[in-house]
Design an enzyme around this catalytic site. Sequence first.
Site, PDB file in Angstrom:
ATOM      1  N   SER A   1      41.804  45.559  40.059  1.00  0.00           N
ATOM      2  CA  SER A   1      43.210  45.935  39.959  1.00  0.00           C
ATOM      3  C   SER A   1      44.120  44.723  39.867  1.00  0.00           C
ATOM      4  CB  SER A   1      43.614  46.784  41.160  1.00  0.00           C
ATOM      5  OG  SER A   1      43.783  45.952  42.292  1.00  0.00           O
ATOM      6  N   LYS A   2      45.293  44.974  39.374  1.00  0.00           N
ATOM      7  CA  LYS A   2      46.309  43.951  39.207  1.00  0.00           C
ATOM      8  C   LYS A   2      46.597  43.245  40.540  1.00  0.00           C
ATOM      9  CE  LYS A   2      49.070  43.354  35.391  1.00  0.00           C
ATOM     10  NZ  LYS A   2      48.758  43.680  34.003  1.00  0.00           N
ATOM     11  N   ARG A   3      46.586  44.020  41.581  1.00  0.00           N
ATOM     12  CA  ARG A   3      46.883  43.482  42.897  1.00  0.00           C
ATOM     13  C   ARG A   3      45.922  42.371  43.298  1.00  0.00           C
ATOM     14  NH1 ARG A   3      49.945  44.726  46.810  1.00  0.00           N
ATOM     15  NH2 ARG A   3      48.419  44.005  48.318  1.00  0.00           N
ATOM     16  N   LYS A   4      44.680  42.512  42.863  1.00  0.00           N
ATOM     17  CA  LYS A   4      43.662  41.533  43.249  1.00  0.00           C
ATOM     18  C   LYS A   4      43.559  40.414  42.227  1.00  0.00           C
ATOM     19  CE  LYS A   4      41.050  45.284  45.295  1.00  0.00           C
ATOM     20  NZ  LYS A   4      40.074  46.294  44.886  1.00  0.00           N
ATOM     21  N   GLY A   5      44.548  40.324  41.338  1.00  0.00           N
ATOM     22  CA  GLY A   5      44.503  39.280  40.324  1.00  0.00           C
ATOM     23  C   GLY A   5      44.597  39.881  38.955  1.00  0.00           C
TER      24      GLY A   5
END
Length: 496
Positions: free
Chosen positions: A257-261
């Site tokens: 996911s975007k949150r993790k990079g």
Amino acid sequence: MTSSAPRVRVRFAPSPTGYLHVGGARTAIFNWLFAKHMGGDFLLRIEDTDQTRYDEKALVELMADLKWLGLQWVEGPEVGGPHAPYFQSQRLPMYQAAAKTLVAGGHAYPCFCTTERMDELRETQKRNNLPTCYDRRCRTLPPETAQERIAAGEKYTIRLKVPFQGNTVFKDFLRGTIDYQNRILDDMVLLKTDGFPTYHLANVVDDHDMRITHVMRGDEWIPSTPRHVIMYNAFGWEPPTFVHLPVILSPDGGKLSKRKGAASVGDYRDLGYLPETMVNFLSLLGWAPGDDQEFMEMDKLVELFNIEKINAKSAVFDEKKLEWLNGQYFLRRSVEYFLPLVKPMWAAAGIDPNAFSDDYFRTAISLLKDRSKRLPDFVAYGMYFFREPETFDEKSSKKHFGPGSEKLLNTLREALESAPDFETGTLETLYKATAESLGIKGGDLIHPTRLAVSGLPFGPGLFELMHALGREAVVRRLRFAADAIANGQVRTAVTA
RNA sequence: GUUCCCAUCGUCUAGUGGCCUAGGACAGCGCCCUUUCACGGCGCCGACAGGGGUUCGACUCCCCUUGGGAACGCCA
């Protein structure tokens, strides 16, 4: 390909609701490679049946990302084709006719239950730890009653009438037979109150109409497949071959996911990965040719790609390996390939592109590319080609800019000023001679020089670097560094 | 809660009953090459989740357990 087998036709069918996720990209790549390998067709179909989530920008970016990866479609938006239109929102009459056929055949029925009632139902079922599933209240409505309510203008959906008894069995190409008891399958909505189809109806109707032979999609679709099969049977159509692809996970085991990079193709493009790298790397997530090959250009992938060897196991996205692969492409790509890619990046970093010749850019690229892993490395570790270093690597300064360094740099500078020319061979000879006359090792000269000239503790071969920079710049930088050391004004910086 | 899917080194994988003392790649570690960094070369570390079967013989076939994932929307 034997003459009796139909021409392979596959599709990538994204919904334009966001960026192209690497999982989606992998699905597109597998479809594309399979089509190319089999001499078949790769189509793009836009699943825009959710009016509330449609995003024009997403569509444009999606297509741009596919093209960036090199996955051109032979039928679809922009290029058209015999089964146009390729936007589901423009195919509404087909779905409505199909739904009508199903109702007429007793395979579907109108449902007047409201969203509110459905929400309540689900809520109650969840609370009582029951499987959530439509209670089929409208299934037994007499057709005449239903017709009256429709005529009266009541809103309704069309639901699939799943048999109560028996099993629905289908074959997944990678997993073999998958068996569902019909009684646990609920009557899903096929046509919404707004007249738009759901994915389920649209995808079955379109895949049939477009003569799709293999449906390759994410494995989150497995639970919906038996219902799709029920529809194929109800229509009297031959279902395609289903190939459900496993998901791509993030290193922590969860979803990427975007949150993790980074998670989208665009993210990785921005990080400086080449499209070839992405295609090569993603194709290796869940597939291997069987031998030990890993570096494979597009044509090689097309030649070797084989759906028999696709893995059913989900794979973790390993960015370290991606970086390595990118470096492999950097090694093999020409200077000319990088010029249009890298020059704008330097310009964006404040370099006036007109102040230097393209040949000078080429020289810089040729000296940097083999030791770079990602495009931004050219900027991060190559600015000194265009700009005098103002700071010097901290660790290296401690080691190479000590007492006596000033004298050393000045000695070197004077020698360089009077060198007959600035060819690498000449420079190397000069350094060797100087080291010998001072009774020290070559490295004791080379390291301080590199630091003075580039500010960095690593980089291209020093003599090639000095030759590229030219006598004037080298002399100026050596003088600057020597002065800074003398004044105790060496500004340092930590280099990654 | 129900249903379904998956299971070889940390990660990507090879392996389709004997070729396996389980091969390769990335990462990590060490050495070599080298003015540095990368590249490259050599080596080390490191896995068949557990338990039952089937078989003369299981990483390979079957079952169970465990672990991970997915679906259960008038979203796709």
